[in-house]
Enzyme design. Sequence first.
Site, PDB file in Angstrom:
ATOM      1  N   THR A 383      -1.734  12.751   2.522  1.00  0.00           N
ATOM      2  CA  THR A 383      -1.348  12.844   1.125  1.00  0.00           C
ATOM      3  C   THR A 383       0.111  13.202   1.243  1.00  0.00           C
ATOM      4  OG1 THR A 383      -3.520  13.576   0.402  1.00  0.00           O
ATOM      5  CG2 THR A 383      -1.700  14.274  -0.967  1.00  0.00           C
ATOM      6  N   THR A 401      -1.415  10.667  -3.622  1.00  0.00           N
ATOM      7  CA  THR A 401      -2.168  10.320  -2.417  1.00  0.00           C
ATOM      8  C   THR A 401      -2.939   9.021  -2.525  1.00  0.00           C
ATOM      9  OG1 THR A 401      -3.791  11.222  -0.857  1.00  0.00           O
ATOM     10  CG2 THR A 401      -4.256  11.566  -3.166  1.00  0.00           C
ATOM     11  N   ASP A 425     -13.777  11.482  -2.602  1.00  0.00           N
ATOM     12  CA  ASP A 425     -13.614  12.862  -3.077  1.00  0.00           C
ATOM     13  C   ASP A 425     -14.749  13.285  -4.023  1.00  0.00           C
ATOM     14  OD1 ASP A 425     -11.468  13.690  -1.628  1.00  0.00           O
ATOM     15  OD2 ASP A 425      -9.983  13.441  -3.202  1.00  0.00           O
ATOM     16  N   SER A 454     -10.283  17.243  -6.941  1.00  0.00           N
ATOM     17  CA  SER A 454      -9.162  17.200  -5.997  1.00  0.00           C
ATOM     18  C   SER A 454      -8.826  18.603  -5.505  1.00  0.00           C
ATOM     19  CB  SER A 454      -7.940  16.619  -6.708  1.00  0.00           C
ATOM     20  OG  SER A 454      -6.808  16.699  -5.875  1.00  0.00           O
ATOM     21  N   GLY A 476      -5.868  17.586   2.362  1.00  0.00           N
ATOM     22  CA  GLY A 476      -7.268  17.546   1.929  1.00  0.00           C
ATOM     23  C   GLY A 476      -7.706  18.921   1.481  1.00  0.00           C
TER      24      GLY A 476
END
Length: 570
Positions: A383, A401, A425, A454, A476
């Site tokens: 990201t 990202t 996700d 997120s 992450g």
Amino acid sequence: METPLKARIVKSSVNMRWVPLLLVFLQFLGSPATCAQPVRARHAMVVTREPHATRAGLDVLRSGGNAVDAAVAVGFALAVTHPAAGNLGGGGFLLARFADGRTTFIDFRERAPGNASRNMYLDERGALTHDSLAGYRASGVPGTVAGLEYAHRKFGAKPWSELLRPSLQLASDGFSVSYGLAQSMRATKVLSRFPESNRIFLRDGRYFEPGEVLKQPELARTLERIAREGSKDFYRGETAQLFAEAMKANGGTITLEDLRNYKPVERKPLTGAYRGYQILTAPPPSSGGVGILQMMGVLENSGYAKSGPGSAAAIHFVAEAMRRYYADRSEYLADPDFFEVPVSKLLNPRYIETLRASIDPERAKPSSEVHPGDLKAYERAETTHYSIVDAEGNAVAVTYTLNGSYGSGVTLPGLGFLLNNEMDDFSAKPGVPNMFGLIQGEANAIQPNKRPLSSMTPTILLRDGSLYMVVGSPGGSRIITTVLEVILNVVDFGMNIQDAVNWPRFHHQWQPDKLFVEWRHSPDTKALLQSRGHQVEDIRSMGEVSAILVDRGWLEGAADPRSEGNAEGY
Ligand code: DON
């Protein structure tokens, strides 16, 4: 503050010639542990993880653009020069705090396509497939182009097309591939599986060497259309048509209607305080803001910092706060448009008090045994975060990202940009760990048009009502803990911003029940943590922070030595 030694020497004044020199020396003795120097500038600062993008942002600022203009230019430039995470085919969050005190949070997170369904990534036997990770079915509807345009329309000053010029040039003329980019393109498994990605980024197996020039003519044409027509092209025009056709031809999920329906959402930043600093951060669908505020609440007045940065006692206490937050995260955090996230309960001082009281400073509390995730199994993810402050004092923090490194691996034919694999996700199968080993529950199950939860945590700190810090990171599930640790290093341990960024990091996310530490922590610290009951596991690195700190009229920019990024100011 004068050190006693300094006072003594000044008093004795044997040889006055040496006093100025001694004072300089003693200043360092008296100041907090400082070795790494940030980049300093008086007016404006850009920090990103890729130097061409940093320069694109700085040029916009120098020529009279504001921080939002620069954020747009950087966002598009990174889509060219940092293809693992910079993107048109992904999404993210933009947090801004303007010099007049206004604040905003623009959520341009991807959304699940309209035909998405709860079990879309399970096979006939109910087992999880890999389709949320790679290929045409892994993507959420991208939000980046709409989000950057929204920010620009509302807060920008320069013409849109001017802001796309640097990215267009980088795509059409090409740019010199860095050592890191060459390595990362070669190392990723996902690009070679898709012909268009294989051709553009891997030259069908003739890998790029550092210093060779990467040109992206298809991407340049897409950028040209976006420069001319704005997001209309991406969501309704030629790009949208080609996008939807490629999806249909390859069994993908995103339709023209999904593209047409995409909208960014402007939300109120989440606010809180820590030891007198005001904090502006990311609200749901990010789990990051709630996370750093809850963990800071647990740490405040705990006295955890007295054993010093890097000490086993301090790491243990912070890790226990992390463990407790990530347990909450798995249950209570999700897209607020679909699920009522109990933010105020999670941040309630009495609740936080019970969390703090439950921590034994001497012993780790084992996480419950539910589906431990195997973090070793995941491919390196990407990201990216960038931070900008302009000459007016407007501040912008953007994290965006494709999710995994190079996202789903799919480059849309003729369009030149990679698509995200953000569907991973969601809890593709509630209770089963995702790419980041995160266990997630019902609240984050897949539903049409929903945003996946997120961890991205763009954050701004104020001191006495004035801008103090702009910070964020990829990583992450480790984003939240990375951002937390940089802030603690400055506020609790008195480090300068560059030291705070450089400092070795650690991470606990409840499940798996492991304390991940960057390998540079000393062996005896790790042994002490083990003796407190932690299962300690070495990791190479976590996070790639881009931070700016305002200190007595100076802007201090700190890029992360874990990346090839840089800070530039004027
Ligand atoms: O939104 C999230 O939490 C993830 N998609 C972020 C992915 C990420 O940071 C990968 N980078 N290292």
